[in-house]
Motif scaffolding. Structure first.
Motif, PDB file in Angstrom:
ATOM      1  N   TYR A  11     -25.607  31.777   4.565  1.00 48.08           N
ATOM      2  CA  TYR A  11     -24.200  31.429   4.745  1.00 48.08           C
ATOM      3  C   TYR A  11     -23.504  31.683   3.415  1.00 48.08           C
ATOM      4  N   ILE A  12     -22.610  32.662   3.413  1.00 49.03           N
ATOM      5  CA  ILE A  12     -21.804  32.985   2.236  1.00 49.03           C
ATOM      6  C   ILE A  12     -20.424  32.382   2.452  1.00 49.03           C
ATOM      7  N   PRO A  13     -20.020  31.406   1.642  1.00 44.88           N
ATOM      8  CA  PRO A  13     -18.720  30.759   1.838  1.00 44.88           C
ATOM      9  C   PRO A  13     -17.557  31.752   1.849  1.00 44.88           C
ATOM     10  N   THR A  14     -16.471  31.359   2.502  1.00 42.48           N
ATOM     11  CA  THR A  14     -15.345  32.275   2.719  1.00 42.48           C
ATOM     12  C   THR A  14     -14.301  32.242   1.608  1.00 42.48           C
ATOM     13  N   GLU A  15     -14.306  31.172   0.792  1.00 44.02           N
ATOM     14  CA  GLU A  15     -13.289  31.047  -0.250  1.00 44.02           C
ATOM     15  C   GLU A  15     -13.691  31.854  -1.489  1.00 44.02           C
ATOM     16  N   ILE A  16     -12.937  32.910  -1.792  1.00 46.94           N
ATOM     17  CA  ILE A  16     -13.224  33.763  -2.951  1.00 46.94           C
ATOM     18  C   ILE A  16     -12.395  33.286  -4.135  1.00 46.94           C
ATOM     19  N   VAL A  17     -13.094  32.981  -5.239  1.00 51.57           N
ATOM     20  CA  VAL A  17     -12.436  32.516  -6.459  1.00 51.57           C
ATOM     21  C   VAL A  17     -12.736  33.511  -7.568  1.00 51.57           C
ATOM     22  N   SER A  18     -11.707  34.225  -8.014  1.00 53.75           N
ATOM     23  CA  SER A  18     -11.891  35.239  -9.056  1.00 53.75           C
ATOM     24  C   SER A  18     -11.731  34.612 -10.434  1.00 53.75           C
ATOM     25  N   ASN A  19     -12.103  35.358 -11.465  1.00 49.23           N
ATOM     26  CA  ASN A  19     -11.940  34.863 -12.840  1.00 49.23           C
ATOM     27  C   ASN A  19     -10.474  34.580 -13.162  1.00 49.23           C
ATOM     28  N   GLU A  54     -16.348  37.190  -9.583  1.00 51.93           N
ATOM     29  CA  GLU A  54     -15.829  36.183  -8.658  1.00 51.93           C
ATOM     30  C   GLU A  54     -16.991  35.379  -8.102  1.00 51.93           C
ATOM     31  N   ARG A  55     -16.649  34.269  -7.471  1.00 49.97           N
ATOM     32  CA  ARG A  55     -17.659  33.410  -6.888  1.00 49.97           C
ATOM     33  C   ARG A  55     -17.130  32.860  -5.572  1.00 49.97           C
ATOM     34  N   MET A 177     -17.146  28.060 -14.696  1.00 49.46           N
ATOM     35  CA  MET A 177     -16.873  29.383 -14.139  1.00 49.46           C
ATOM     36  C   MET A 177     -18.130  30.063 -13.596  1.00 49.46           C
ATOM     37  N   ILE A 178     -19.284  29.593 -14.010  1.00 47.84           N
ATOM     38  CA  ILE A 178     -20.550  30.207 -13.583  1.00 47.84           C
ATOM     39  C   ILE A 178     -20.889  29.845 -12.138  1.00 47.84           C
ATOM     40  N   TYR A 179     -20.604  28.613 -11.771  1.00 44.08           N
ATOM     41  CA  TYR A 179     -21.207  28.039 -10.570  1.00 44.08           C
ATOM     42  C   TYR A 179     -20.474  28.401  -9.273  1.00 44.08           C
ATOM     43  N   SER A 180     -21.255  28.406  -8.188  1.00 42.54           N
ATOM     44  CA  SER A 180     -20.704  28.741  -6.877  1.00 42.54           C
ATOM     45  C   SER A 180     -21.491  28.024  -5.785  1.00 42.54           C
ATOM     46  N   ASP A 181     -21.138  28.298  -4.546  1.00 46.44           N
ATOM     47  CA  ASP A 181     -21.750  27.648  -3.383  1.00 46.44           C
ATOM     48  C   ASP A 181     -22.431  28.700  -2.501  1.00 46.44           C
ATOM     49  N   GLY A 182     -23.377  28.256  -1.692  1.00 48.21           N
ATOM     50  CA  GLY A 182     -24.023  29.169  -0.754  1.00 48.21           C
ATOM     51  C   GLY A 182     -25.288  28.569  -0.180  1.00 48.21           C
ATOM     52  N   SER A 299     -26.573  40.093  -7.215  1.00 47.46           N
ATOM     53  CA  SER A 299     -25.496  39.657  -6.337  1.00 47.46           C
ATOM     54  C   SER A 299     -24.506  38.766  -7.085  1.00 47.46           C
ATOM     55  N   ILE A 300     -24.833  38.454  -8.340  1.00 47.42           N
ATOM     56  CA  ILE A 300     -24.057  37.497  -9.122  1.00 47.42           C
ATOM     57  C   ILE A 300     -22.618  37.963  -9.367  1.00 47.42           C
ATOM     58  N   HIS A 301     -22.382  39.281  -9.391  1.00 46.40           N
ATOM     59  CA  HIS A 301     -21.050  39.802  -9.693  1.00 46.40           C
ATOM     60  C   HIS A 301     -19.993  39.272  -8.732  1.00 46.40           C
ATOM     61  N   LYS A 302     -20.371  39.158  -7.460  1.00 41.18           N
ATOM     62  CA  LYS A 302     -19.425  38.718  -6.435  1.00 41.18           C
ATOM     63  C   LYS A 302     -19.688  37.300  -5.928  1.00 41.18           C
ATOM     64  N   LEU A 303     -20.933  36.807  -6.102  1.00 42.67           N
ATOM     65  CA  LEU A 303     -21.293  35.515  -5.518  1.00 42.67           C
ATOM     66  C   LEU A 303     -21.495  34.416  -6.546  1.00 42.67           C
ATOM     67  N   GLY A 304     -21.560  34.747  -7.843  1.00 38.37           N
ATOM     68  CA  GLY A 304     -21.765  33.739  -8.858  1.00 38.37           C
ATOM     69  C   GLY A 304     -23.157  33.122  -8.796  1.00 38.37           C
ATOM     70  N   ASN A 305     -23.340  32.015  -9.510  1.00 38.15           N
ATOM     71  CA  ASN A 305     -24.625  31.316  -9.576  1.00 38.15           C
ATOM     72  C   ASN A 305     -24.615  30.165  -8.577  1.00 38.15           C
ATOM     73  N   SER A 306     -25.267  30.371  -7.443  1.00 36.73           N
ATOM     74  CA  SER A 306     -25.311  29.339  -6.396  1.00 36.73           C
ATOM     75  C   SER A 306     -26.635  28.592  -6.403  1.00 36.73           C
ATOM     76  N   SER A 307     -27.269  28.525  -7.574  1.00 37.30           N
ATOM     77  CA  SER A 307     -28.484  27.739  -7.777  1.00 37.30           C
ATOM     78  C   SER A 307     -29.595  28.151  -6.801  1.00 37.30           C
ATOM     79  N   VAL A 308     -30.097  27.191  -6.010  1.00 38.71           N
ATOM     80  CA  VAL A 308     -31.222  27.439  -5.102  1.00 38.71           C
ATOM     81  C   VAL A 308     -30.935  28.505  -4.050  1.00 38.71           C
TER      82      VAL A 308
END
Length: 352
Positions: A11-19, A54-55, A177-182, A299-308
């Motif tokens: 599941y890739i979240p729908t909200e895109i947050v750019s730098n 972005e993340r 700015m590093i962190y994201s969801d997924g 995948s980090i360029h567009k999805l960021g760091n979503s940990s696990v």
């Protein structure tokens, strides 16, 4: 008998947050003093170091257990199995459910139990539990699933990595700015098919390193001191990772009996592009080899760091052919590796 990944889902979240969306943030130093550089310079340096453009963030109505369920449902469909035949559901996360606008984590019942509930599994012998192992949690869950299957305690396991880090970041800390969801999920099964898990390696370094990642106060000292946010000692983590992750990868590869030249891809936790590149380069240097071009899909360029979630979502997107010029084929040897809070490190050699 071999133990393989027979299905995957994300599941890739729908909200895109750019730098650029951080342009109006008030970044502070850890002592609460104003950060000396303007945000456009901060964003430029951030991109150079991390590679993150972005993340993804979850929408306000979703929690970690929700996106874990959505990824799990896809993995079950991909594996074409009856969910009632699952013996274990192992869900790796770090912060439980943190609802939008709240300050309290909710892990009762466990997120794995919530996923089992959402999947409408009646079988009480399907055991559901949570894994707290930092960013390497999904990979450690796979290693545990393999152990259950080898011991004759299971035939099919669902292993999920899910996180909503956007709910626990300090907006005054540049590290936010590093962190994201997924969420990413996999079905692990015993099979007669060739390949599968060939070797694994895990370690916890807690004597001096336990608090390299921790929960701490906001850099804005006017905020509620009882509210905590994810914090890290970035330089210490970088130095730690460069020493211990390549070593774990090397030891795992030696256990497997696979020649380093036979590795087709390295799927490493997507924490920071520069750090990941340095880890893989050092791994090859330990073998007196040069890092091959294209060995480390990102995948980090567009999805960021979503940990696990970073490794299982990367794996899923590759087997589904969703990453340009990066794919996985039957018979390919993959080396998985991760590092995170604990400090925990693990690696796994896998044959498609």
């Amino acid at each position: 008998m071999n133990i393989k990944i027979t299905g995957s889902g994300s599941y890739i979240p729908t909200e895109i947050v750019s730098n650029k969306d951080f342009a109006d943030h008030v970044f502070l130093n850890d002592d609460g003093s104003p950060f000396p550089h303007p945000n456009d310079i901060v964003a430029k340096k951030f991109l150079e170091i991390t590679g993150i453009q972005e993340r993804r963030y979850v929408t306000d109505d979703l929690n970690t257990s929700d996106i874990a369920f959505l990824a799990a449902k896809k993995a079950i469909e991909d594996a074409k199995i009856d969910p009632e035949t699952l013996d274990y559901i192992i869900l790796a996360h770090n912060f439980g459910n943190v609802r939008k606008g709240t300050i309290q984590t909710d892990s009762v019942p466990s997120l794995a139990a919530r996923v089992k509930f959402e999947l409408r599994i009646k079988n009480p012998k399907c055991v559901a539990y949570d894994m707290l192992f930092g960013c390497p949690g999904w990979l450690e869950g796979v290693i545990q699933a393999q152990a259950f299957i080898k011991a004759g305690m299971a035939k099919k396991c669902l292993v999920i990595g899910a996180e909503t880090l956007s709910r626990v970041v300090d907006l005054h800390d540049r590290d936010s700015m590093i962190y994201s969801d997924g969420a990413g999920a996999t079905i692990i099964e015993a099979t007669e098919e060739a390949g599968g898990i060939l070797a694994h390696e895990s370690a916890t370094f807690a004597y001096d390193e336990a608090y390299y990642l921790f929960f701490g106060n906001s850099f804005n000292n006017t905020l509620d001191p009882d509210v905590r946010y994810i914090k890290m000692h970035g330089r210490k983590i970088y130095e730690f990772a460069l020493i211990h992750v390549p070593k774990a990868m090397k030891e795992c590869l030696e256990k497997s009996g696979v020649d380093i030249k036979d590795i087709k891809k390295i799927l490493i936790h997507q924490a920071n592009e520069k750090m990941d590149e340095a880890i893989v380069q050092r791994f090859y240097k330990l073998h007196h080899q040069t890092m091959p071009e294209g060995i480390m899909p990102m995948s980090i360029h567009k999805l960021g760091n979503s940990s696990v979630a970073t490794i299982p979502t990367l794996y899923d997107s590759m087997v589904k052919g969703e990453i340009k010029n990066q794919n996985l084929n039957k018979g390919d040897i993959i080396l998985f590796a991760s590092v995170g809070a604990g400090m925990n490190v693990n690696a796994m050699v896998y044959k498609m």
